[in-house]
Write a protein that holds these residues in place. Sequence first.
Motif, PDB file in Angstrom:
ATOM      1  N   GLN A  48       6.834   9.313  -6.482  1.00  0.00           N
ATOM      2  CA  GLN A  48       8.199   9.482  -5.997  1.00  0.00           C
ATOM      3  C   GLN A  48       9.163   8.573  -6.760  1.00  0.00           C
ATOM      4  O   GLN A  48       8.762   7.768  -7.600  1.00  0.00           O
ATOM      5  CB  GLN A  48       8.252   9.170  -4.494  1.00  0.00           C
ATOM      6  CG  GLN A  48       7.287   9.982  -3.656  1.00  0.00           C
ATOM      7  CD  GLN A  48       7.583  11.467  -3.708  1.00  0.00           C
ATOM      8  OE1 GLN A  48       8.739  11.879  -3.775  1.00  0.00           O
ATOM      9  NE2 GLN A  48       6.536  12.293  -3.692  1.00  0.00           N
ATOM     10  N   LEU A  49      10.458   8.733  -6.444  1.00  0.00           N
ATOM     11  CA  LEU A  49      11.475   7.884  -7.045  1.00  0.00           C
ATOM     12  C   LEU A  49      11.264   6.427  -6.636  1.00  0.00           C
ATOM     13  O   LEU A  49      10.809   6.138  -5.528  1.00  0.00           O
ATOM     14  CB  LEU A  49      12.868   8.351  -6.615  1.00  0.00           C
ATOM     15  CG  LEU A  49      13.297   9.755  -7.080  1.00  0.00           C
ATOM     16  CD1 LEU A  49      14.640  10.119  -6.471  1.00  0.00           C
ATOM     17  CD2 LEU A  49      13.371   9.811  -8.606  1.00  0.00           C
ATOM     18  N   SER A  50      11.619   5.520  -7.523  1.00  0.00           N
ATOM     19  CA  SER A  50      11.406   4.096  -7.259  1.00  0.00           C
ATOM     20  C   SER A  50      12.151   3.633  -6.015  1.00  0.00           C
ATOM     21  O   SER A  50      11.626   2.847  -5.215  1.00  0.00           O
ATOM     22  CB  SER A  50      11.847   3.266  -8.466  1.00  0.00           C
ATOM     23  OG  SER A  50      11.073   3.587  -9.599  1.00  0.00           O
ATOM     24  N   TYR A  93       0.834  -1.213   0.000  1.00  0.00           N
ATOM     25  CA  TYR A  93       0.000   0.000   0.000  1.00  0.00           C
ATOM     26  C   TYR A  93       0.869   1.263   0.000  1.00  0.00           C
ATOM     27  O   TYR A  93       0.626   2.206  -0.770  1.00  0.00           O
ATOM     28  CB  TYR A  93      -0.921  -0.006   1.212  1.00  0.00           C
ATOM     29  CG  TYR A  93      -1.738   1.263   1.361  1.00  0.00           C
ATOM     30  CD1 TYR A  93      -2.855   1.490   0.556  1.00  0.00           C
ATOM     31  CD2 TYR A  93      -1.379   2.241   2.283  1.00  0.00           C
ATOM     32  CE1 TYR A  93      -3.604   2.655   0.679  1.00  0.00           C
ATOM     33  CE2 TYR A  93      -2.117   3.404   2.416  1.00  0.00           C
ATOM     34  CZ  TYR A  93      -3.224   3.609   1.603  1.00  0.00           C
ATOM     35  OH  TYR A  93      -3.967   4.758   1.735  1.00  0.00           O
ATOM     36  N   VAL A  94       1.888   1.296   0.863  1.00  0.00           N
ATOM     37  CA  VAL A  94       2.769   2.470   0.926  1.00  0.00           C
ATOM     38  C   VAL A  94       3.537   2.624  -0.379  1.00  0.00           C
ATOM     39  O   VAL A  94       3.723   3.743  -0.881  1.00  0.00           O
ATOM     40  CB  VAL A  94       3.727   2.338   2.122  1.00  0.00           C
ATOM     41  CG1 VAL A  94       4.797   3.432   2.079  1.00  0.00           C
ATOM     42  CG2 VAL A  94       2.958   2.419   3.431  1.00  0.00           C
ATOM     43  N   TYR A  95       3.974   1.536  -0.950  1.00  0.00           N
ATOM     44  CA  TYR A  95       4.720   1.588  -2.216  1.00  0.00           C
ATOM     45  C   TYR A  95       3.858   2.187  -3.329  1.00  0.00           C
ATOM     46  O   TYR A  95       4.323   3.037  -4.098  1.00  0.00           O
ATOM     47  CB  TYR A  95       5.173   0.177  -2.594  1.00  0.00           C
ATOM     48  CG  TYR A  95       5.965   0.122  -3.878  1.00  0.00           C
ATOM     49  CD1 TYR A  95       7.328   0.392  -3.896  1.00  0.00           C
ATOM     50  CD2 TYR A  95       5.340  -0.207  -5.087  1.00  0.00           C
ATOM     51  CE1 TYR A  95       8.051   0.341  -5.080  1.00  0.00           C
ATOM     52  CE2 TYR A  95       6.064  -0.271  -6.276  1.00  0.00           C
ATOM     53  CZ  TYR A  95       7.415   0.017  -6.259  1.00  0.00           C
ATOM     54  OH  TYR A  95       8.121  -0.032  -7.434  1.00  0.00           O
ATOM     55  N   LEU A 143      10.493   2.035  -2.639  1.00  0.00           N
ATOM     56  CA  LEU A 143      10.893   0.721  -2.130  1.00  0.00           C
ATOM     57  C   LEU A 143      11.303   0.805  -0.668  1.00  0.00           C
ATOM     58  O   LEU A 143      10.920  -0.043   0.153  1.00  0.00           O
ATOM     59  CB  LEU A 143      12.040   0.169  -2.972  1.00  0.00           C
ATOM     60  CG  LEU A 143      12.528  -1.232  -2.619  1.00  0.00           C
ATOM     61  CD1 LEU A 143      11.398  -2.238  -2.767  1.00  0.00           C
ATOM     62  CD2 LEU A 143      13.711  -1.625  -3.489  1.00  0.00           C
ATOM     63  N   ILE A 144      12.071   1.826  -0.329  1.00  0.00           N
ATOM     64  CA  ILE A 144      12.499   2.004   1.065  1.00  0.00           C
ATOM     65  C   ILE A 144      11.283   2.205   1.961  1.00  0.00           C
ATOM     66  O   ILE A 144      11.196   1.617   3.053  1.00  0.00           O
ATOM     67  CB  ILE A 144      13.469   3.194   1.181  1.00  0.00           C
ATOM     68  CG1 ILE A 144      14.779   2.871   0.459  1.00  0.00           C
ATOM     69  CG2 ILE A 144      13.728   3.532   2.640  1.00  0.00           C
ATOM     70  CD1 ILE A 144      15.746   4.035   0.401  1.00  0.00           C
ATOM     71  N   ALA A 145      10.346   3.025   1.521  1.00  0.00           N
ATOM     72  CA  ALA A 145       9.150   3.281   2.329  1.00  0.00           C
ATOM     73  C   ALA A 145       8.312   2.015   2.481  1.00  0.00           C
ATOM     74  O   ALA A 145       7.775   1.740   3.567  1.00  0.00           O
ATOM     75  CB  ALA A 145       8.328   4.395   1.683  1.00  0.00           C
ATOM     76  N   GLY A 146       8.182   1.239   1.409  1.00  0.00           N
ATOM     77  CA  GLY A 146       7.409   0.002   1.489  1.00  0.00           C
ATOM     78  C   GLY A 146       8.023  -0.999   2.439  1.00  0.00           C
ATOM     79  O   GLY A 146       7.333  -1.615   3.262  1.00  0.00           O
ATOM     80  N   VAL A 147       9.348  -1.172   2.348  1.00  0.00           N
ATOM     81  CA  VAL A 147      10.041  -2.087   3.259  1.00  0.00           C
ATOM     82  C   VAL A 147       9.941  -1.586   4.689  1.00  0.00           C
ATOM     83  O   VAL A 147       9.761  -2.367   5.637  1.00  0.00           O
ATOM     84  CB  VAL A 147      11.509  -2.252   2.835  1.00  0.00           C
ATOM     85  CG1 VAL A 147      12.283  -3.053   3.875  1.00  0.00           C
ATOM     86  CG2 VAL A 147      11.600  -2.940   1.478  1.00  0.00           C
TER      87      VAL A 147
END
Length: 264
Positions: A181-183, A173-175, A187-191
């Motif tokens: 935003q930048l990929s 969901y966050v991803y 990815l960092i936010a999703g993890v």
Amino acid sequence: MPLIGSLKTLLLRGLLAGLIAGLLAASVGYFVGEPKVDAAIAIEEAGAAAAEHAPGAEPEAAGGHSHGDEEEPLVSRTGQKAGQFLALGLAGLALGAIFASVAHFARRFTALSGPRLALALGLGGWAAIVAVPFFKYPANPPAVGDPETINERTLLWVAAVLLGLAAVGAGVYVYKLLRAQLSTLRLIAGVGAFVLVTAVGYILLPGVNEVKADFPASLLWQFRVASLAETATLWACLALGFAALTEFTSRTDTPVRESIATAG
């Protein structure tokens, strides 16, 4: 190319990939896991024999206990070892059907190609259903665990699976929420969301530790690594098999479509 094909086609693809994955996982269990199970059973039997012959131990029946009177297990160890190929083969078929159904649903909400979608689903499924529960409630060999708490431990494992699904869902969901935003940032936010939900769940869920102090730590570690390797093989082979079949089907369909378009 996005994942194409009818639900029936995807189900057949998932069943084939699941069957192969189940048999490969059973092979890992047979050659890597079963020796550790045998060692744990030997420890359990040795402990039971020592307790039986300890000073002051009461005989089980008049006239003393006879090892010849022990009941044979319903399924022998040889049968159990061979039976895991059938069990994991059937489990792989069921998991493959579920995997294909989820892929059929998920392709409506993503622009990922068919193979990449399969790999993403495999990674997410393994993280939610295997990794999150395992690192909170790792598998234990025979001779470890109180039979009276099996229902409680089963419910806690189900709760950990639900936690894993929630954590993966939060990460996805966050991803998707940060699509502008930048990929790398997405990815960092999703993890990060996945780790945060998992950490909170680990804190809230009670711990379980029923390993006896005299149980060999090395055997316990080896059994758990073997268990994790077996489930990782199942999910990795399922995802890779589904992705490979998807890519093969896409490549074989493309020349036919191009020839039709040229003829038209």
